[in-house]
Motif scaffolding. Structure first.
Motif, PDB file in Angstrom:
ATOM      1  N   LEU A 211       0.862  -1.321   0.113  1.00 40.62           N
ATOM      2  CA  LEU A 211       0.012   0.020  -0.045  1.00 40.62           C
ATOM      3  C   LEU A 211       0.726   1.300  -0.046  1.00 40.62           C
ATOM      4  O   LEU A 211       2.100   0.986   0.461  1.00 40.62           O
ATOM      5  N   SER A 215      -2.839   5.210   0.776  1.00 44.30           N
ATOM      6  CA  SER A 215      -3.956   4.529   0.752  1.00 44.30           C
ATOM      7  C   SER A 215      -4.508   4.553   2.194  1.00 44.30           C
ATOM      8  O   SER A 215      -4.241   4.158   3.129  1.00 44.30           O
ATOM      9  N   GLU A 364       5.461  12.844  -1.722  1.00 42.16           N
ATOM     10  CA  GLU A 364       5.526  12.421  -3.222  1.00 42.16           C
ATOM     11  C   GLU A 364       6.428  11.450  -3.535  1.00 42.16           C
ATOM     12  O   GLU A 364       6.072  10.418  -4.229  1.00 42.16           O
ATOM     13  N   GLU A 367       4.817   8.328  -2.641  1.00 37.16           N
ATOM     14  CA  GLU A 367       3.698   7.695  -3.102  1.00 37.16           C
ATOM     15  C   GLU A 367       4.257   7.174  -4.650  1.00 37.16           C
ATOM     16  O   GLU A 367       3.659   6.370  -5.231  1.00 37.16           O
ATOM     17  N   ARG A 368       5.313   8.002  -5.115  1.00 34.26           N
ATOM     18  CA  ARG A 368       5.719   7.534  -6.411  1.00 34.26           C
ATOM     19  C   ARG A 368       6.634   6.190  -6.410  1.00 34.26           C
ATOM     20  O   ARG A 368       6.164   5.324  -7.285  1.00 34.26           O
ATOM     21  N   TYR A 370       5.574   3.782  -4.430  1.00 31.22           N
ATOM     22  CA  TYR A 370       4.567   2.919  -4.464  1.00 31.22           C
ATOM     23  C   TYR A 370       3.631   2.569  -5.972  1.00 31.22           C
ATOM     24  O   TYR A 370       3.758   1.480  -6.227  1.00 31.22           O
ATOM     25  N   GLU A 371       3.899   3.738  -6.609  1.00 31.22           N
ATOM     26  CA  GLU A 371       3.259   3.824  -7.943  1.00 31.22           C
ATOM     27  C   GLU A 371       4.097   2.659  -8.761  1.00 31.22           C
ATOM     28  O   GLU A 371       3.407   2.023  -9.605  1.00 31.22           O
TER      29      GLU A 371
END
Lengths: 529, 541
Positions: A211, A215, A364, A367-368, A370-371
C-alpha cells in the motif's frame, strides 16, 4: 493406539514457534520444535554471511517484542540484551535533514527548523498516539473475539471491547475511528504542515504492506510505532545485542531449559491426519513423529496448501484461504562496510548514525515509489530504512568495519517484466544508487553485499510471496479475520492443528504475541479434554 | 420559477437554507406536518445541482444527471405525480464499448441476459455473476433499513442508545455467520481485490469499479473502495445494473414538483435570497441574516449546504469550538469530477455497435472504462493534482428517452468525467477547462468516430464551476467523500452526525449527512424526521 512421542510438535523454529514451544514446555508438556534450516530464528536470525560480518539478515530492529514474554520466559537471563536506538535521521536530497531524538527538547528544536507549528504539534501528536496505543495494546495480547459468533464468551469479550472503546472518550474515539479508516498522509495532514515530517512519519504506515502512504487504512499501522516498549517506555526501538538472532536464541534457551527438544535441519514434509485430526508430521527424511497437537509457525498458505492434502480441507475454506493476501512488497540489502558511511548533509560518524536512518524525503517520493510497484516494477527510487548496528554493537564486525542493514520498499513479488533471479543485481544496484545520492562515496566502502529479493525471502525463509508478516497487515486481515474469519483463534478447521505464527492474530513483527496466545489456546483446549 | 415571496413575514417555525432537492424535501415534510417553513435559495433558480438548463437554444440538459427515482415513500407522501413529475423509464443497461478491436460488454437488469453476455468472455464469470448479485443483494437487504433512519450516535450514552445499537446489531446478525463475515470484510477491500475475487474478465471488473467510483477521489486499488460498490448497490447508484428513470423535462422537473409539493403544504420558497449568516445566540440558532441585511427568525434552522459551507462560512466562528472547526476543515471533499454537456446533430455512431440504430445500448448508460489499470492510472494523475489524460467517462443520451430535450433528430449527451481534481497542482481550471473537453471528445471519437463533427454546442463544468454555480464546496458532487471515515454515524463528523449539530436548533439536511450524496432525497427526509421528533419531545421550548 500407541502413545504419541510428544504432547506438541511445533513446525518452524522462528521466534513465534519458539515462544509457543517455551510456553508449552514451561507448562510441563513434552515439546519438539522442527526447524528446516541449519539455524534457528526464521526471519529473526543472525547469520555470518561474510567471514567476520554478522547480520540480522531479515528483521533487524526490535520494539514490539512483548514485555510479558521477556518477563515470563526470563529472556534477559537467557542472554537477551536490547540496546536502545534513540534517534531517527532522515537525510534530504537538498542537503538538509530531519533529526528526531528520544529527548523531546532536542526533537522540538530540530523539527522547528522545518516548521515551528509542527514542533509544537509533534508532542501533542506523540501523546495522542501513545494514548491510542494504550487502547490497542491489550488487544494485541488477547485472543480476538469473533463478532459473527453468538457464543457468550465472544459476546462478553466484544462487550468488554465496546466498553473500553466507550471509556476512551469522544475525542479519542474519533481519533481511533480515523486511524482505522484514513491513509497515513491524510491522518498526518490533520496534525502537521511540513512535508518532510509527514513523509518521515508516514513511512511506518506502509512497512511490509503493498500500500502507499496515501492508501486508506495505512494510518492504523502508524500506531504500531507507538506501541513499542522497552523497559516500560513507549515509543522506543532497539537492537538486540548479537543481532535479531539473539532474540530467537534466548527464547530457544528458555524453551530448552524447560525441557523442549529443538531439532534443526528437520524439514517437515507433511502434517499427518487420522480421521480428520492432526496426529503428527512426516519429515522430508521420511521419519514420522506423533503428537497430541501440532502447531505450525509457518504461514497459513504453506501450512494448509503445502503440508496438507487438498482433500483434507473443505472447498469453501480453501477458497477463502486463496483470498488471503501475501503480496510481498519489500526486499533487503545487507552491506559489509570498510568504514562509516558519510552522509553529505551531516558528515561524520556521530550519534545521528546510531539510530534508524531512512530515505523518505517527501510524501510525493513515497507515493511514487508505491506507484512503480503498483504497476509491477520495483521502485526506481525506493524507501529505505537502515541501521548500522556495529556503531552500537561492535561485536558484529571486525574492528573498524561495519555492517549496514537496508530494508527496501517497494519490491513487488510479482514483477511485470522479467523475473527476480534475472533482476536481482539490478535491484541491488538501484538501492546503492539511491543511497549514493545521500552518501556519494558509499560504493568505495562496500566490501560485500547481500541482496534479498522477495523471491529469496520466500525460498530461504519460507515467507510466501516474500511477505515479511506472513500475510498483509491490511484491515480485512487483522484481528478476528486473521488469517480468516472463523479460524482466527489459533485453531484451524483440522482438530489438534493450530497456527502459532505471524499469520495469526495479532500478526507480524518480532512480537511473539501469536506464539504466546497460541500456546495459551493449546493449553486451555487441552485442559478441556 | 417565480419567487413566491411574502415580505414582512420574518418569523417561521423552520428556515431551510438552500433549495436543492434535499432542502425542498425537508421543507415539504415539515410543512406537511403543519410547520411554517421558509426555504431560502441564494440563486435565482431553485434546484441546486439538480436542475434543467438550456444553455443553447432548443437543447436542455440536467445539470448533474441522476437516474435513481426518489424512494417510493417520498414520491407518494409528497404526491409528486400530481405536482407534475413524470418519470420516464430508461433501460437498466450499462454498456462499455470496446475500443481498438476489443469486445464490448452490455450488462442489463436481466441477470440471465447479462450472464449470457458475460459468457462470451468467461464461462466462470458468467457462472458466478448470479451468485455475486445475490450476495450483494443479501448484504444490502440487511443494511437498507439504516438508510431511512438517522444513524445511532457515534458515542452512545444511556440505555436508549445502547438499545438502539443492540437492535442494529441484532438486525445485522440475522444475515447469518457466513454473510456477516463477508459484510465485515468486503467494505475494507479495494474494488480491484473484491472484484478479482469474483471475476477474471477485466472489462467486467472495470465496468463495476468505474460505476462505483463516480464522484469519489479514489482508484480501484485504494483499500476500502469496495464499500463504494456496496453503497452503490444499496442506493441504486451508477454501478448497479437495474431499471432507471429520468424525469420528463430533465432533473429540473423533479425539483419543480418538490417545490410545488412544499408550497402546496404552505411552505414559502424565496429565490435570490442568499443567507449570509446563521444567527446564533446562547449556543442556539435563532434565525438567519440575508445578504442585504434582512433578518429572518426561525425556531429551527436546517442547512442543506455542505458541512464546510455551513460551519465555516455561514456561522461566526466564535460560536463553534476551534477543535470542531478544525475537524470540519479536515472533512474530505476534494471534488474530482467534471461534467461535459454536448448538443449533437445526430446520434453518435459507436464502431462496436452493430444493428439498426438507435441501438438500445445507447439508451442506457454508456461507460468508457476499458480496464482496471486504466482507471487506476487515471486516478494516479488526479492524486498528483493533474487531470487525467485518459479519464473514464459515464455518458448518457437522455434525449433518446425524452425527445423534448432536443430539436427533432438532434440529441443531448451528458458526460461525467473522471478524474478532474479541484485542486490542480499547476495552472487553473480557467486554462484547463477547454483542453479537458477536447480530450474527452478526442477520447469519444476513438469509440464513436465522427462524433466530434456532430457537436453543435458544448459546455464544460470543471470542479471550480460546480462550486461557483451550484455552491458545491471544492466541486464535490456528494458534499463530501463517501469514504468509510465519513459515512453513517461518522457523516459528516461524529459530533454532528444524525442531522443535529453542536449548535442547538441548527440541523443539517444536505448530502453531507447520512446517507450521503446522489439524488436520493433521504438526507432531507431523515433530517425532517429528526426535527419533528425533537419538536415532539419539546426540545425547542
Amino acid at each position: 493406539m500407541p502413545l504419541p512421542d510428544y504432547d506438541a510438535i511445533i513446525i518452524g523454529g522462528g521466534h513465534n514457534g519458539l515462544v509457543t514451544a517455551a510456553y508449552l514446555a514451561k507448562a510441563g508438556k513434552r515439546v519438539v520444535v522442527l526447524e528446516r534450516r541449519y539455524c534457528l530464528g526464521g526471519s529473526a536470525v543472525t547469520e555470518e554471511i561474510f567471514p567476520g560480518f554478522r547480520f540480522s539478515v531479515c528483521s533487524y530492529v526490535v520494539s514490539l517484542l512483548q514485555p510479558e514474554i521477556i518477563q515470563e520466559l526470563d529472556l534477559a537471563r537467557h542472554g537477551l540484551e536490547i540496546l536502545p536506538l534513540d534517534c531517527s535521521f532522515n537525510p534530504l536530497p537538498d542537503g538538509d535533514y530531519l533529526m528526531r531524538w528520544s529527548d523531546p527538547d532536542q526533537t522540538r528544536r530540530e523539527i522547528s527548523r522545518h516548521s515551528a507549528a509542527d514542533a509544537e504539534a509533534y508532542e501533542e501528536f506523540g501523546r495522542t498516539m501513545t494514548f491510542m496505543a494504550r487502547f490497542v495494546k491489550p488487544i494485541l495480547s488477547t485472543e480476538p473475539p469473533d463478532p459473527t459468533s453468538l457464543r457468550p464468551s465472544h459476546l462478553l469479550s466484544l462487550l468488554g471491547l465496546g466498553r473500553r472503546f466507550r471509556d476512551l472518550g469522544e475525542e479519542f474515539q474519533f481519533q481511533q475511528a480515523k486511524l482505522m479508516t484514513m491513509s497515513a498522509v491524510d491522518f498526518l495532514d490533520q496534525w502537521f504542515e511540513s512535508d518532510v515530517l509527514k513523509a518521515a512519519l508516514s513511512a511506518s504506515g506502509i512497512i511490509g504492506s503493498f500500500l502507499g502512504v496515501r492508501s486508506p487504512g495505512t494510518a492504523y499501522i502508524l500506531l504500531h510505532h507507538y506501541m513499542g516498549e522497552i523497559d516500560g517506555s513507549f515509543r522506543s526501538w532497539g537492537l538486540a545485542r548479537g543481532g535479531n538472532g539473539a532474540i530467537s536464541e534466548s527464547i530457544a534457551a528458555a524453551a530448552r531449559e524447560h525441557g523442549a527438544e529443538i531439532r534443526k535441519e528437520s524439514p517437515v514434509a507433511r502434517i499427518d491426519l487420522r480421521k480428520g485430526r492432526a496426529i503428527g508430521v512426516t519429515l522430508e527424511s521420511g521419519e514420522k513423529l506423533r503428537a497430541r497437537v501440532v502447531a505450525s509457525g509457518v504461514d497459513p498458505r504453506r501450512t494448509f496448501l503445502k503440508m496438507l492434502d487438498p482433500g483434507d480441507l473443505d472447498q469453501e475454506f480453501r477458497e477463502r484461504l486463496s483470498r488471503y493476501k501475501f503480496r510481498g512488497s519489500s526486499g533487503k540489502v545487507n552491506l559489509a562496510l570498510d568504514g562509516v558511511p558519510q552522509f553529505t548533509c551531516l558528515p561524520g560518524s556521530g550519534p545521528h548514525l546510531r539510530g534508524s536512518i531512512a530515505i523518505s524525503p517527501s510524501v510525493e517520493y513515497m507515493e511514487r515509489a508505491y506507484e512503480d510497484a503498483k504497476y509491477g516494477s520495483f521502485s526506481r527510487r525506493p524507501y529505505l530504512d537502515m541501521v548500522i548496528p556495529t556503531l552500537t554493537d561492535p561485536t558484529l564486525a571486525p574492528p573498524g568495519k561495519h555492517v549496514m542493514s537496508i530494508f527496501v520498499q517497494y519490491a513487488p513479488y510479482h514483477l511485470r517484466n522479467g523475473n527476480w533471479d534475472d533482476r536481482k543485481e539490478e535491484f541491488g544496484d538501484n538501492v546503492i544508487d539511491t543511497l549514493a545520492e545521500y552518501v556519494p562515496d558509499i560504493r568505495k566502502i562496500i566490501l560485500h553485499r547481500q541482496i534479498l529479493t522477495p523471491l529469496d525471502l520466500e525460498r530461504e525463509f519460507g515467507l510466501t510471496e516474500g511477505n515479511i508478516f506472513h500475510g498483509e497487515l491490511s484491515r480485512e486481515q487483522l484481528f478476528f479475520q486473521r488469517p480468516l474469519s472463523g479460524s482466527a483463534r489459533y485453531r484451524t478447521p483440522i482438530r489438534n492443528l493450530y497456527l502459532c505464527g505471524s499469520g495469526a492474530h495479532p500478526g507480524g513483527g518480532v512480537m511473539g504475541a501469536p506464539g504466546r496466545l497460541a500456546a495459551r489456546r493449546i493449553l486451555r483446549d487441552g485442559n478441556g479434554k | 420559477m417565480g419567487a413566491t415571496e411574502k415580505r414582512g413575514t420574518s418569523r417561521f417555525d423552520a428556515i431551510i437554507v438552500g433549495a436543492g432537492h434535499n432542502g425542498l424535501i425537508a421543507a415539504a415534510y415539515l410543512a406537511r406536518a403543519g410547520k411554517r417553513v421558509v426555504v431560502l435559495e441564494r440563486d435565482r433558480e431553485i434546484g441546486g445541482s439538480t436542475r434543467t438548463e438550456e444553455p443553447f437554444p432548443g437543447y436542455r440538459f440536467s445539470s448533474c444527471p441522476s437516474l435513481s427515482p426518489l424512494p417510493p415513500r417520498i414520491h407518494n407522501d409528497l404526491d409528486l405525480e400530481r405536482h407534475g413529475l413524470e418519470l420516464l423509464a430508461l433501460p437498466g443497461t450499462v454498456w462499455t464499448p470496446g475500443g481498438n478491436g476489443h469486445r464490448s460488454l452490455l450488462l442489463s437488469e436481466s441477470a440471465a441476459q447479462s450472464k449470457e453476455e458475460i459468457s462470451r468472455f468467461s464461462a466462470a464469470d458468467s457462472e458466478r455473476y448470479g451468485e455475486f448479485l445475490d450476495l450483494l443483494k443479501r448484504l444490502c437487504r440487511s443494511l437498507a433499513p439504516q438508510l431511512d433512519n438517522p444513524p445511532p450516535p457515534f458515542s452512545p450514552h444511556g440505555i436508549r442508545d445502547g438499545l438502539e445499537l443492540l437492535r442494529l446489531g441484532g438486525r445485522i446478525r440475522r444475515l447469518g455467520r457466513k454473510d456477516l463475515s463477508e459484510l465485515l470484510r468486503i467494505p475494507l477491500l479495494s474494488l480491484a481485490d473484491f472484484l478479482s475475487e469474483w471475476f477474471e474478465t477485466d472489462l467486467l471488473r472495470a465496468q463495476f469499479a468505474a460505476g462505483a467510483l463516480i464522484g469519489s477521489l479514489a482508484g480501484p486499488v485504494s483499500p476500502g473502495t469496495a464499500s463504494l460498490l456496496l453503497y452503490d448497490f444499496l442506493t441504486g447508484g451508477n454501478a448497479k445494473p437495474g431499471p432507471r428513470v429520468i424525469p420528463r423535462g430533465g432533473m429540473g422537473n423533479l425539483v419543480r414538483a418538490l417545490a410545488a409539493a412544499a408550497e402546496g403544504h404552505g411552505a414559502v420558497i424565496r429565490t435570490g435570497a442568499a443567507v449570509e449568516r446563521i444567527q446564533v445566540s446562547g449556543e442556539t440558532a435563532r434565525g438567519v441574516a440575508l445578504r442585504g441585511g434582512e433578518e429572518i427568525l426561525g425556531q429551527v434552522v436546517l442547512s442543506s449546504a455542505d458541512p464546510k459551507r455551513t460551519f465555516l462560512r455561514l456561522i461566526d466562528p466564535i460560536h463553534l469550538d476551534p477543535e470542531f472547526l478544525r475537524r470540519v476543515d479536515h472533512f474530505q471533499m476534494k471534488g474530482a469530477m467534471a461534467v461535459v454537456h454536448l448538443a449533437l446533430d445526430r446520434l453518435p455512431e459507436f464502431s462496436s455497435l452493430s444493428g439498426q440504430p438507435p441501438s438500445p445500448a445507447l439508451r442506457g448508460r454508456v461507460r468508457i472504462s476499458p480496464d482496471l489499470e486504466y482507471l487506476e492510472r487515471a486516478f494516479d494523475e488526479a492524486k498528483h493534482g493533474c487531470r487525467s489524460a485518459f479519464p473514464f467517462l459515464e455518458c448518457l443520451i437522455p434525449s433518446l428517452t425524452d425527445p423534448t430535450l432536443a430539436p427533432e433528430g438532434h440529441h443531448v449527451m451528458s458526460i461525467l468525467v473522471q478524474f478532474a481534481p479541484y485542486h490542480l497542482q499547476a495552472g487553473s481550471w480557467e486554462e484547463e477547462r477547454e483542453p479537458l473537453a477536447d480530450s474527452v471528445i478526442e477520447l469519444l471519437d476513438r469509440y464513436a468516430p465522427g462524433l466530434s463533427g456532430t457537436i453543435r454546442y458544448r459546455s464544460v463544468l470543471a470542479p471550480s464551476d460546480l462550486e461557483q454555480r451550484y455552491g458545491l464546496t471544492e466541486g464535490h458532487i456528494y458534499h463530501g467523500e463517501h469514504s468509510l471515515d465519513q459515512l453513517y454515524l461518522l457523516r459528516p463528523l461524529p459530533d454532528c452526525a444524525g442531522y443535529r449539530t453542536p449548535i442547538r436548533n441548527l440541523y443539517l439536511c444536505g448530502a453531507g449527512t447520512h446517507p450521503g450524496g446522489g439524488v436520493t432525497g433521504r438526507c432531507g427526509f431523515n433530517a425532517a424526521a429528526r426535527v419533528l421528533r425533537d419538536w415532539q419531545s419539546a426540545k425547542f421550548r
